[in-house]
Structure formats: structure tokens, C-alpha cells
Design an enzyme around this catalytic site. Structure first.
Site, PDB file in Angstrom:
ATOM      1  N   GLY A  79      91.042  77.472  44.145  1.00 39.44           N
ATOM      2  CA  GLY A  79      90.977  76.524  43.031  1.00 39.44           C
ATOM      3  C   GLY A  79      91.602  75.184  43.337  1.00 39.44           C
ATOM      4  O   GLY A  79      92.723  75.114  43.803  1.00 39.44           O
ATOM      5  N   SER A  80      90.901  74.091  43.063  1.00 40.08           N
ATOM      6  CA  SER A  80      91.379  72.783  43.459  1.00 40.08           C
ATOM      7  C   SER A  80      90.375  71.719  43.031  1.00 40.08           C
ATOM      8  O   SER A  80      89.511  71.959  42.200  1.00 40.08           O
ATOM      9  CB  SER A  80      91.579  72.742  44.969  1.00 40.08           C
ATOM     10  OG  SER A  80      90.468  73.343  45.615  1.00 40.08           O
TER      11      SER A  80
END
Length: 218
Positions: free
Chosen positions: A187-188
Site C-alpha cells: 500500500g502506497s
């Protein structure tokens, strides 16, 4: 579909942990509580499948062209706006930001072909990836590309879960559009800082695919 090399260690550890949990469950839980034992088995296998899918590299036909900019990652376009550059460039730039959920493919790809002028890692915080200040305050790695005299900056930005950014580029490298530039775990987001006259072909909330979706032309 292949598994990315950045996932080998994580997948190995996950398999060992899942195997240990299920063996302990088989001998100490299932005999007395068979339903609970089945639930544990299902949950651990689902988590293992999720980790395997996170590091997947699907087969794709990548976009080609001299003047196009392709998405550097899978995700959702969350920002398209003019900003004052906070790094490398002294002027204003057009920012396009793509949020990557844990369900997205997390390979990052070169948005253009050209020369790498700048590649710099920055330690930082782990704000949620959609936070406005994550672009400047979070752990990140910035790369500047030059193609035919034009330059753009791409930031790999860590999120609340992503705490390891991998980047393979260094100044002086000659790269091709669509080839791997790096990887972000769990996640990013990725920001692009483009010239103000760039023609943008995507919209807010649009889903994009790394190396496939054309973000615009310059």
C-alpha cells in the site's frame, strides 16, 4: 503470471508461519474444537494467498510511443493539480498522484524512456498514502527522467503499511518506458511532477495500470 523477486523472502516466511500455525492447530486445537481448527486453517490460507497475489507480475502488453507518459503503477488517480515543486525543480509543476491499495500490483515502472538524472531516497513518516502531506513528509524515493530535453520527477511514497521502498535506478542510467524502476511493499502511492504544458488524458478516480494506461503527452 510470475512472482516478483522482492517477494521471495516474505513469501518464504509466510509459508513457514502458516505451516507452523496449521500444525499446532491440527494437534492441539482441532481434536477438541474441529470448527475452530477449520476456521484457523481457512484464515491462514487466505492470508497466504493474499501475500502471493501482492507480489504477482501479470503478463501485459505495454504501451509504446515517443511522446506519451504511461502510468508508473497500478492504482487510482487521486490528484491532478498544479503545485510548487518541493524537490529538484525550482518552479511549479503539474502533479498527478496514483494511490495503490494493498490489492493492486505493486511493481513500479518507468513512465517514459530516457536518462535518469537524479535518484534520491528520503527517510520520513508513514502517514496514510492519501494524506496531502504524505508527498513531502513520508518515506519516499524520487527519480528524475529526461527525454528530448524535457524532465519529470517521479516519487515512490510509502504509506501507513508500506515501510520498504525499493528503487533500482541511479543517475546516468538509460531506461525504457515500461521497464521496472522499483517496488513498494503493502500500500502506497506514486506522484509524478510534470511540465505544466503536459496534456493529461486521465481523470480523478480513474483506475490505471502500470506500463499500460497513458496518463498524457508531453
Amino acid at each position: 503470471m510470475k512472482i516478483h523477486k522482492e517477494g521471495y523472502a516474505s513469501i518464504f516466511i509466510s509459508i513457514v508461519v502458516v505451516a507452523i500455525i496449521n500444525l499446532l492447530t491440527l494437534f492441539f486445537v482441532s481434536p477438541a474444537y474441529p470448527v475452530l481448527g477449520s476456521i484457523v486453517t481457512v484464515i491462514t490460507l487466505v492470508l497466504l494467498i493474499f501475500i502471493l497475489s501482492f507480489f504477482r507480475i501479470p503478463k501485459r502488453i505495454h504501451a509504446e510511443g515517443e511522446d506519451i507518459i504511461v502510468a508508473p503503477c497500478d492504482g487510482t488517480v487521486v490528484v491532478i493539480e498544479e503545485v510548487q515543486a518541493d524537490e529538484y525543480f525550482p518552479d511549479k509543476r503539474l502533479q498527478v498522484s496514483i494511490f495503490m491499495s494493498p490489492l493492486n500490483v505493486h511493481v513500479n515502472r518507468n513512465p517514459v524512456s530516457g536518462e535518469v538524472l537524479y535518484s534520491q531516497y528520503h527517510p520520513g513518516k508513514y502517514l496514510v498514502a492519501w494524506h496531502p502531506k504524505s508527498s513531502t513528509d513520508n518515506e519516499r524515493h524520487s527519480v528524475v527522467y529526461r527525454q528530448n530535453g524535457k524532465e519529470m520527477l517521479v516519487k515512490q511514497i510509502a504509506g501507513a503499511l508500506a515501510k520498504r521502498i525499493v528503487n533500482y535506478l541511479k543517475p546516468g542510467d538509460q531506461v525504457k518506458m515500461g521497464e521496472e524502476m522499483g517496488f513498494i511493499k503493502f500500500g502506497s502511492r506514486v506522484d509524478l511532477l510534470l511540465p505544466l504544458d503536459t496534456e493529461i488524458d486521465v481523470k480523478i478516480n480513474q483506475k490505471v495500470k502500470g506500463g499500460v494506461t497513458v496518463l498524457g503527452k508531453w
